[in-house]
Design an enzyme around this catalytic site. Structure first.
Site, mmCIF file in Angstrom:
data_model
loop_
_atom_site.group_PDB
_atom_site.id
_atom_site.type_symbol
_atom_site.label_atom_id
_atom_site.label_comp_id
_atom_site.label_asym_id
_atom_site.label_seq_id
_atom_site.Cartn_x
_atom_site.Cartn_y
_atom_site.Cartn_z
ATOM 1 N N ASP A 275 0.664 -1.165 -0.038
ATOM 2 C CA ASP A 275 -0.132 0.203 0.279
ATOM 3 C C ASP A 275 0.906 1.590 0.020
ATOM 4 O O ASP A 275 1.616 1.149 0.525
ATOM 5 C CB ASP A 275 -0.809 -0.304 0.715
ATOM 6 C CG ASP A 275 -1.691 1.622 1.533
ATOM 7 O OD1 ASP A 275 -2.562 1.808 2.208
ATOM 8 O OD2 ASP A 275 -2.145 1.935 0.966
ATOM 9 N N ASN B 135 -0.226 4.651 -0.828
ATOM 10 C CA ASN B 135 -1.248 5.635 -0.386
ATOM 11 C C ASN B 135 -1.537 5.725 1.705
ATOM 12 O O ASN B 135 -2.478 6.669 1.800
ATOM 13 C CB ASN B 135 -1.347 6.208 -0.563
ATOM 14 C CG ASN B 135 -3.251 5.300 -1.526
ATOM 15 O OD1 ASN B 135 -2.921 4.046 -0.625
ATOM 16 N ND2 ASN B 135 -4.345 5.571 -2.360
ATOM 17 N N ASP C 48 -4.028 3.681 2.722
ATOM 18 C CA ASP C 48 -5.559 3.771 3.007
ATOM 19 C C ASP C 48 -5.917 2.029 3.375
ATOM 20 O O ASP C 48 -6.840 1.893 3.240
ATOM 21 C CB ASP C 48 -6.108 3.896 1.435
ATOM 22 C CG ASP C 48 -6.252 3.331 0.435
ATOM 23 O OD1 ASP C 48 -6.379 3.223 -0.931
ATOM 24 O OD2 ASP C 48 -4.892 2.047 0.432
ATOM 25 N N ASP D 65 -1.722 -1.757 -3.679
ATOM 26 C CA ASP D 65 -2.423 -0.707 -4.621
ATOM 27 C C ASP D 65 -1.141 -0.993 -5.980
ATOM 28 O O ASP D 65 -0.366 -1.590 -6.273
ATOM 29 C CB ASP D 65 -2.222 0.679 -4.912
ATOM 30 C CG ASP D 65 -1.339 1.310 -3.735
ATOM 31 O OD1 ASP D 65 -1.594 2.621 -2.706
ATOM 32 O OD2 ASP D 65 0.199 1.690 -4.350
ATOM 33 N N ASP E 20 -4.979 -10.710 -15.223
ATOM 34 C CA ASP E 20 -6.039 -11.924 -15.036
ATOM 35 C C ASP E 20 -7.025 -11.206 -16.471
ATOM 36 O O ASP E 20 -7.776 -10.356 -16.126
ATOM 37 C CB ASP E 20 -6.094 -11.812 -13.842
ATOM 38 C CG ASP E 20 -6.710 -12.671 -12.895
ATOM 39 O OD1 ASP E 20 -6.020 -13.206 -12.118
ATOM 40 O OD2 ASP E 20 -7.669 -13.266 -13.801
ATOM 41 N N ASP F 141 -9.235 -16.656 -16.117
ATOM 42 C CA ASP F 141 -10.099 -16.816 -15.695
ATOM 43 C C ASP F 141 -11.484 -17.977 -15.782
ATOM 44 O O ASP F 141 -11.859 -17.284 -16.899
ATOM 45 C CB ASP F 141 -10.916 -15.241 -14.379
ATOM 46 C CG ASP F 141 -11.516 -15.901 -13.379
ATOM 47 O OD1 ASP F 141 -11.062 -16.108 -11.798
ATOM 48 O OD2 ASP F 141 -12.588 -15.689 -13.016
ATOM 49 N N GLU G 83 -7.051 -20.876 -16.541
ATOM 50 C CA GLU G 83 -7.513 -21.320 -14.925
ATOM 51 C C GLU G 83 -8.343 -22.313 -15.248
ATOM 52 O O GLU G 83 -9.887 -21.973 -15.793
ATOM 53 C CB GLU G 83 -8.067 -20.658 -14.361
ATOM 54 C CG GLU G 83 -8.324 -20.943 -12.569
ATOM 55 C CD GLU G 83 -9.389 -20.522 -11.878
ATOM 56 O OE1 GLU G 83 -10.725 -19.804 -12.919
ATOM 57 O OE2 GLU G 83 -9.290 -20.621 -10.684
ATOM 58 N N HIS H 199 -4.337 -16.912 -4.879
ATOM 59 C CA HIS H 199 -4.857 -16.127 -3.912
ATOM 60 C C HIS H 199 -6.166 -16.869 -3.611
ATOM 61 O O HIS H 199 -7.542 -16.497 -2.840
ATOM 62 C CB HIS H 199 -5.587 -15.204 -4.743
ATOM 63 C CG HIS H 199 -6.344 -15.436 -6.182
ATOM 64 N ND1 HIS H 199 -5.900 -16.371 -7.286
ATOM 65 C CD2 HIS H 199 -7.453 -15.330 -6.305
ATOM 66 C CE1 HIS H 199 -6.722 -16.269 -8.592
ATOM 67 N NE2 HIS H 199 -7.853 -15.378 -7.679
ATOM 68 N N ASP H 200 -6.725 -17.825 -4.670
ATOM 69 C CA ASP H 200 -8.038 -19.504 -4.080
ATOM 70 C C ASP H 200 -7.134 -20.055 -3.430
ATOM 71 O O ASP H 200 -7.908 -21.294 -3.233
ATOM 72 C CB ASP H 200 -8.680 -19.426 -5.473
ATOM 73 C CG ASP H 200 -8.786 -18.794 -5.671
ATOM 74 O OD1 ASP H 200 -8.483 -19.702 -7.115
ATOM 75 O OD2 ASP H 200 -9.287 -17.644 -5.528
HETATM 76 O O1 TEU Z 1 -11.783 -18.978 -9.471
HETATM 77 C C1 TEU Z 1 -12.181 -20.147 -9.696
HETATM 78 C C2 TEU Z 1 -12.762 -21.202 -8.621
HETATM 79 O O2 TEU Z 1 -13.657 -21.996 -9.176
HETATM 80 C C3 TEU Z 1 -12.067 -20.706 -7.480
HETATM 81 O O3 TEU Z 1 -13.436 -19.995 -6.989
HETATM 82 C C4 TEU Z 1 -11.044 -22.312 -6.687
HETATM 83 O O4 TEU Z 1 -11.756 -23.073 -7.475
HETATM 84 C C5 TEU Z 1 -12.025 -22.641 -5.613
HETATM 85 O O5 TEU Z 1 -12.094 -21.213 -4.731
HETATM 86 C C6 TEU Z 1 -11.659 -23.547 -4.940
HETATM 87 O O6 TEU Z 1 -13.161 -23.951 -4.183
HETATM 88 C C7 TEU Z 1 -11.145 -18.448 -9.963
HETATM 89 C C8 TEU Z 1 -10.138 -16.840 -9.914
HETATM 90 O O7 TEU Z 1 -9.189 -17.707 -9.323
HETATM 91 C C9 TEU Z 1 -10.827 -16.807 -8.274
HETATM 92 O O8 TEU Z 1 -10.672 -15.505 -7.227
HETATM 93 C C10 TEU Z 1 -12.808 -15.927 -8.298
HETATM 94 O O9 TEU Z 1 -13.441 -15.880 -7.293
HETATM 95 C C11 TEU Z 1 -13.820 -17.591 -9.251
HETATM 96 O O10 TEU Z 1 -12.798 -17.522 -10.402
HETATM 97 C C12 TEU Z 1 -14.498 -16.435 -9.973
HETATM 98 O O11 TEU Z 1 -13.953 -15.416 -10.924
HETATM 99 CA CA CA Z 2 -3.790 1.823 -1.497
#
Ligand code: TEU
Ligand code: CA
Length: 554
Positions: free
Chosen positions: A21, A23, A25, A29, A98, A199, A254, A327-328
Site C-alpha cells: 500500500d 498511500n 488507505d 495498489d 488476469d 479466469d 485457469e 490467491h484461492d
Molecule cells: O477461481 C475459480 C474457482 O473455482 C475458485 O473459486 C477456486 O477453484 C475455488 O475457490 C476452489 O474451491 C477463479 C478466481 O481465481 C477466483 O478468485 C474467483 O473467485 C473465481 O474464479 C470467480 O471469478
Molecule cells: Ca493504497
C-alpha cells in the site's frame, strides 16, 4: 520440444490488494507494486501475473469487473498502471493480466443494459431464462453456495451466475460477445502487456439447453457441470486466431475441472489455443469427500501419482504449469509441510525443491517465497472472502452442520489464508501499510518477513532465488524427461530428470522424521546443485526431516 521464453520463465503472482500500500488507505495498489519491482528483480522472477486491477465493486475482490479498460479506484490510475508496466519492462520483467471474461460485474454497462428490458440489444450478452414451476430455471448450484440463478423483477426473469449474484455469466455462444472480448484483449495487447491468465476459461461454453446437473449436495446440481463444454475449444481457437496469435505473449488458462485429456487440447503444442493451464486435481487431494473444506494434510502417495500423471501425460504434447499456491489456495506449508518454528523453513524449501525441479512453468505466489503460513482465524467474522462466508452459513444454517465442527475445516482451507497482507518487515502491519490493513496481518510477521530474509543467506527467499537461478541455467530442469522413483514410499518424493544423456536426481523427505536413503551409484559423484540442509553429508544414507537436495550427473 520447441524452446520458448514462457517455458523457461518463473512467474510471480501478485494479489494487488494485499501486496503493498503506497498511500496509507490500507489497500495495496499499483504504485505499491512499482515500489517493490527491485525486490522481485532480486528474487529473479521473469513474469508477474497480476490479479485483476480493473474497475470493480469488489464483491469478489476484483474478479467482478465493471469496466475492463479502467483501473479500480483503490488501486490507482491508468497512468499508475502505465508507469508500473514501463518500470517492470525496464527491469526485464513481463506483465501478464488476469482476464475475467466468463462473467462481468452486475454493475458493468453491458449488464445494466441487458437487464433493462427483454428486447434490449444486449439482452443476449447474458443468460436470461423464465423460472420453472415458480423456481429457478434449473438445479445448478453456485461455486459460492446457493443457486446459480438470481431472480430479477425488472423483467420477471432469472439470470445465470456460476459465482456470486454480482457476477452474471457472459453468453459466449453470442458472437457479438466474443468480438467485444477479443477487441478489448487486442487493446490491452496494443498497450504492451505480455499475456493473460484466463479466469475459469473452461466454464465459458455451457451445455445446450442448460439441463439439470447431477446433485453435488442435498440442495443443488454440480456447478462444475459447465466445465469443458461443447464449444470451449472452438471459442479459444477463435480467440487465438483473432488475438493471441498476433502477439508474442503467454497465456495460461485457469481451467476448473480440467482433465489430462482436455488439457492436451487447451495447451496443445501446435499453439492453436493456450500455452498452458492450471489443473486442480492435486490441490483437491486434501479435500473432504463432499467439498473442499477439511483439516486433512495432502496425502503424499496420491500427490506423487497425480503430479507424475501430469508430468508424463503432457510431456512432448503440451505444457504444464507448476503451482501449489495462489490467491484461492491456503498456504502450502500448512498442507504439505510443517508450520512450526522448528520445521517451517526447511519444509518450505523441501516443497519448493520438489515443485521447481519439475517440467513446466513454475508459479510463485506472493509470500510463498518467504514461507508465509495460514492465518489463525477464530470466528467467521475474521473472513473477508465470500466463498468462505457463504459456505459457513449454508453448511450451518441450511445443512445443519455443527459450527464447531465445520469452522476449523473452513478456516484451514479459506482463500483468506492467502490474502493476508504481504509481510515486508517487522514494523507495524509488516510494512504493508501505514494505515489500517483491509484484512488483518498475520501476527507472525515479526518472525516471517522479507527484510529479514533478503539479507539472510539461509532464508526461504534466498532458497527460491537459487531455485530460479538453476532453472535459468540448466535446460534439463526446463526440458528434461521426468521419471518417478519409489512410487509407494509414504514419506519420500524421489524423481529423476534426463536430457541429452545428463541426469538430475531430486530427493525430498516430506516427513518430520529421519529416513534411510542412499542415492544410486550414478549420482554419488554428481554435483549437488542445491540442498536445504548444508551441514549434512548427503552420502551418510540418512535423510533428516524435510531434507531435500538435487544432484546433477553430467
Ligand atoms: O477461481 C475459480 C474457482 O473455482 C475458485 O473459486 C477456486 O477453484 C475455488 O475457490 C476452489 O474451491 C477463479 C478466481 O481465481 C477466483 O478468485 C474467483 O473467485 C473465481 O474464479 C470467480 O471469478
Ligand atoms: Ca493504497
Amino acid at each position: 520440444m520447441k524452446k520458448t521464453w514462457w517455458k523457461e520463465s518463473v512467474i510471480y503472482q501478485i494479489y494487488p490488494r494485499s501486496f503493498a500500500d503506497s498511500n496509507g488507505d490500507g489497500i495495496g495498489d499499483l504504485n505499491g507494486i512499482t515500489s517493490k519491482l527491485d525486490y522481485l528483480k532480486n528474487l529473479g522472477i521473469d513474469v508477474i501475473w497480476l490479479s485483476p486491477v480493473y474497475k470493480s465493486p469488489n464483491d469478489d475482490n476484483g474478479y467482478d469487473i465493471s469496466d475492463y479498460e479502467a483501473i479500480m479506484d483503490e488501486f490507482g490510475t491508468m497512468e499508475d498502471f502505465d508507469r508500473m508496466l514501463a518500470e517492470a519492462h525496464a527491469r526485464g520483467i513481463k506483465i501478464v493480466m488476469d482476464l475475467v471474461v466468463n462473467h462481468t460485474s452486475d454493475e458493468h454497462k453491458w449488464f445494466l443494459e441487458s437487464r433493462s428490458s427483454k428486447d434490449n440489444p444486449k439482452r443476449d450478452y447474458y443468460f436470461w431464462r423464465e423460472g420453472k414451476d415458480g423456481r429457478e430455471p434449473n438445479n445448478w448450484g453456485s461455486w459460492f453456495s446457493g443457486s446459480a440463478w438470481k431472480y430479477d423483477e425488472t423483467t420477471d426473469m432469472y439470470y445465470l451466475h456460476l459465482f456470486s449474484p454480482k457476477q452474471p455469466d457472459l453468453n459466449w455462444d453470442n458472437p457479438v460477445v466474443r468480438k467485444e472480448v477479443f477487441d478489448m484483449m487486442t487493446r490491452w495487447c496494443e498497450k504492451g502487456i505480455d499475456g493473460f491468465r484466463m479466469d475459469v476459461i473452461s466454464l465459458i461454453s455451457k451445455p445446450a439447453g442448460l439441463p439439470d446437473a447431477p446433485l453435488m449436495n442435498e440442495l443443488y446440481g454440480d456447478c462444475g457441470c459447465t466445465a469443458n463444454g461443447p464449444h470451449v475449444h472452438e471459442y479459444l481457437q477463435e480467440m487465438n486466431r483473432e488475438v493471441l496469435s498476433k502477439y508474442d505473449i503467454m497465456t495460461v488458462g485457469e481451467t476448473a475441472c480440467v482433465t489430462l485429456e482436455e488439457a492436451k487440447k487447451y495447451a496443445n503444442s501446435e499453439g492453436t489455443e493456450l500455452n498452458m493451464v492450471f489443473q486442480f486435481e492435486h490441490v483437491g487431494l486434501d479435500g473432504d469427500a463432499e467439498f473442499k473444506w477439511s483439516t486433512r494434510k495432502m496425502p503424499l502417495v496420491p500427490l506423487k501419482e497425480n503430479l507424475t500423471k501430469w508430468q508424463k501425460g503432457l510431456d512432448g504434447v503440451a505444457w504444464n504449469s507448476l503451482y501449489f499456491c495462489n490467491h484461492d489456495q491456503p498456504r502450502v506449508i500448512n498442507r504439505l509441510g510443517d508450520p512450526s518454528d522448528e520445521l517451517r523453513e526447511v519444509s518450505a524449501k523441501c516443497i519448493a525443491t520438489c515443485l521447481h525441479m519439475m517440467q513446466g512453468t513454475p508459479y510463485v505466489y506472493q509470500g510463498e517465497e518467504l514461507g508465509m503460513v495460514n492465518y489463525p482465524f477464530r470466528t467467521v467474522k475474521d473472513f473477508n472472502d465470500l466463498e468462505s462466508i457463504n459456505a459457513y452459513y449454508e453448511l450451518t444454517e441450511k445443512m445443519g452442520w455443527d459450527p464447531k465442527e465445520i469452522f476449523p475445516k473452513i478456516a484451514n482451507k479459506s482463500r483468506d489464508n492467502a490474502r493476508t497482507p504481504m509481510q515486508w518487515d517487522d514494523s507495524a502491519n509488516a510494512g504493508f501499510t501505514t494505515g489500517t490493513p483491509w484484512l488483518a496481518v498475520n501476527p507472525n510477521y515479526v518472525k516471517i518477513n522479507a527484510a529479514d530474509q533478503v539479507i539472510r543467506e539461509d532464508s526461504v527467499f534466498n532458497y527460491y532465488k537459487k531455485l530460479i537461478e538453476l532453472r535459468h541455467t540448466y535446460d534439463i530442469i526446463v526440458y528434461g524427461r521426468y521419471e518417478l522413483q519409489m512410487a509407494e514410499d509414504p514419506d519420500l518424493y524421489v524423481y529423476t530428470r534426463e536430457l541429452d544423456g545428463h541426469k538430475l536426481l531430486v530427493v525430498c523427505n516430506f516427513s518430520d522424521h529421519e529416513r534411510e536413503f542412499m542415492p544410486d551409484e550414478e549420482f554419488r559423484e554428481g554435483k549437488v546443485l542445491i540442498r536445504n540442509l548444508d551441514n549434512n553429508n548427503i552420502l551418510d544414507g540418512i535423510l533428516e526431516p524435510y531434507e531435500a537436495y538435487v544432484i546433477y550427473a553430467e
